[in-house]
Scaffold this motif. Sequence first.
Motif, PDB file in Angstrom:
ATOM      1  N   VAL A  42       0.840  -1.198   0.000  1.00  0.00           N
ATOM      2  CA  VAL A  42       0.000   0.000   0.000  1.00  0.00           C
ATOM      3  C   VAL A  42       0.875   1.248   0.000  1.00  0.00           C
ATOM      4  N   ILE A  43       1.926   1.247   0.808  1.00  0.00           N
ATOM      5  CA  ILE A  43       2.838   2.403   0.859  1.00  0.00           C
ATOM      6  C   ILE A  43       3.520   2.587  -0.487  1.00  0.00           C
ATOM      7  N   ILE A  44       3.942   1.493  -1.117  1.00  0.00           N
ATOM      8  CA  ILE A  44       4.577   1.578  -2.444  1.00  0.00           C
ATOM      9  C   ILE A  44       3.606   2.183  -3.449  1.00  0.00           C
ATOM     10  N   LEU A  45       2.354   1.723  -3.457  1.00  0.00           N
ATOM     11  CA  LEU A  45       1.360   2.272  -4.395  1.00  0.00           C
ATOM     12  C   LEU A  45       1.093   3.750  -4.124  1.00  0.00           C
ATOM     13  N   ARG A  46       1.039   4.142  -2.860  1.00  0.00           N
ATOM     14  CA  ARG A  46       0.815   5.557  -2.545  1.00  0.00           C
ATOM     15  C   ARG A  46       1.978   6.419  -3.000  1.00  0.00           C
ATOM     16  N   GLU A  47       3.201   5.937  -2.802  1.00  0.00           N
ATOM     17  CA  GLU A  47       4.380   6.688  -3.250  1.00  0.00           C
ATOM     18  C   GLU A  47       4.387   6.815  -4.766  1.00  0.00           C
ATOM     19  N   ILE A  48       4.024   5.750  -5.463  1.00  0.00           N
ATOM     20  CA  ILE A  48       3.962   5.791  -6.924  1.00  0.00           C
ATOM     21  C   ILE A  48       2.828   6.699  -7.384  1.00  0.00           C
ATOM     22  N   HIS A  49       1.719   6.684  -6.657  1.00  0.00           N
ATOM     23  CA  HIS A  49       0.601   7.572  -6.991  1.00  0.00           C
ATOM     24  C   HIS A  49       1.031   9.037  -6.867  1.00  0.00           C
ATOM     25  N   ASN A  50       1.830   9.341  -5.847  1.00  0.00           N
ATOM     26  CA  ASN A  50       2.307  10.712  -5.642  1.00  0.00           C
ATOM     27  C   ASN A  50       3.379  11.118  -6.638  1.00  0.00           C
ATOM     28  N   ASN A  51       4.184  10.162  -7.105  1.00  0.00           N
ATOM     29  CA  ASN A  51       5.266  10.465  -8.042  1.00  0.00           C
ATOM     30  C   ASN A  51       5.461   9.258  -8.948  1.00  0.00           C
ATOM     31  N   SER A  52       4.911   9.312 -10.153  1.00  0.00           N
ATOM     32  CA  SER A  52       4.972   8.170 -11.065  1.00  0.00           C
ATOM     33  C   SER A  52       6.380   7.909 -11.596  1.00  0.00           C
ATOM     34  N   LYS A  53       7.292   8.847 -11.411  1.00  0.00           N
ATOM     35  CA  LYS A  53       8.669   8.664 -11.880  1.00  0.00           C
ATOM     36  C   LYS A  53       9.620   8.339 -10.728  1.00  0.00           C
ATOM     37  N   LYS A  69      13.459   3.130  -7.656  1.00  0.00           N
ATOM     38  CA  LYS A  69      13.455   2.075  -6.642  1.00  0.00           C
ATOM     39  C   LYS A  69      14.270   2.511  -5.423  1.00  0.00           C
ATOM     40  N   LYS A  70      15.333   3.268  -5.637  1.00  0.00           N
ATOM     41  CA  LYS A  70      16.125   3.784  -4.514  1.00  0.00           C
ATOM     42  C   LYS A  70      15.277   4.685  -3.627  1.00  0.00           C
ATOM     43  N   GLN A  71      14.482   5.544  -4.239  1.00  0.00           N
ATOM     44  CA  GLN A  71      13.604   6.424  -3.467  1.00  0.00           C
ATOM     45  C   GLN A  71      12.535   5.615  -2.735  1.00  0.00           C
ATOM     46  N   LEU A  72      12.041   4.551  -3.366  1.00  0.00           N
ATOM     47  CA  LEU A  72      11.064   3.686  -2.710  1.00  0.00           C
ATOM     48  C   LEU A  72      11.679   2.978  -1.500  1.00  0.00           C
ATOM     49  N   GLU A  73      12.944   2.574  -1.627  1.00  0.00           N
ATOM     50  CA  GLU A  73      13.631   1.932  -0.504  1.00  0.00           C
ATOM     51  C   GLU A  73      13.620   2.845   0.722  1.00  0.00           C
ATOM     52  N   LYS A  74      13.913   4.120   0.504  1.00  0.00           N
ATOM     53  CA  LYS A  74      13.947   5.071   1.613  1.00  0.00           C
ATOM     54  C   LYS A  74      12.543   5.357   2.148  1.00  0.00           C
ATOM     55  N   ASN A 118      11.318   2.027   3.690  1.00  0.00           N
ATOM     56  CA  ASN A 118      12.298   1.504   4.641  1.00  0.00           C
ATOM     57  C   ASN A 118      12.445  -0.013   4.503  1.00  0.00           C
ATOM     58  N   LEU A 119      12.618  -0.446   3.250  1.00  0.00           N
ATOM     59  CA  LEU A 119      12.840  -1.850   2.936  1.00  0.00           C
ATOM     60  C   LEU A 119      14.113  -1.991   2.115  1.00  0.00           C
ATOM     61  N   SER A 120      14.626  -3.206   2.039  1.00  0.00           N
ATOM     62  CA  SER A 120      15.812  -3.467   1.227  1.00  0.00           C
ATOM     63  C   SER A 120      15.449  -3.464  -0.257  1.00  0.00           C
ATOM     64  N   ALA A 121      16.488  -3.427  -1.093  1.00  0.00           N
ATOM     65  CA  ALA A 121      16.272  -3.420  -2.542  1.00  0.00           C
ATOM     66  C   ALA A 121      15.557  -4.688  -3.001  1.00  0.00           C
ATOM     67  N   SER A 122      15.937  -5.828  -2.441  1.00  0.00           N
ATOM     68  CA  SER A 122      15.302  -7.091  -2.859  1.00  0.00           C
ATOM     69  C   SER A 122      13.843  -7.148  -2.405  1.00  0.00           C
ATOM     70  N   ALA A 123      13.546  -6.593  -1.231  1.00  0.00           N
ATOM     71  CA  ALA A 123      12.147  -6.568  -0.759  1.00  0.00           C
ATOM     72  C   ALA A 123      11.294  -5.660  -1.647  1.00  0.00           C
ATOM     73  N   ILE A 124      11.849  -4.515  -2.063  1.00  0.00           N
ATOM     74  CA  ILE A 124      11.136  -3.618  -2.991  1.00  0.00           C
ATOM     75  C   ILE A 124      10.872  -4.350  -4.299  1.00  0.00           C
TER      76      ILE A 124
END
Length: 92
Positions: free
Chosen positions: A33-44, A47-52, A55-61
């Motif tokens: 849900v957090i990933i979808l909300r972040e993408i909804h706020n900024n479609s560009k 993955k590094k920004q999503l990690e921060k 607060n998940l690792s690159a493989s979890a993202i």
Amino acid sequence: MAFFLLSFRVFTVTLRRSFNFEKWVDSLTNNRVIILREIHNNSKITKKQLEKAVNLSASAIDNNIEKLKDIGLLIREGSDKGGYWKINYILP
């Protein structure tokens, strides 16, 4: 002999039904849900920004994004560097 020039203007109207976001994401994990909300706020978003943000690792993202793609909620449009994320707003 007479010539006539006809001009037509074409336009598109998009209508969206409102939907309950909480019901829509009810079956997803909190991280997705957090990933979808972040993408909804900024479609560009990268993955590094999503990690921060999540607060998940690159493989979890990557795993969460793959799951969202598998169920048809998330699509990547364009290239890896110049593309953007697109959320497929399907009804639950």
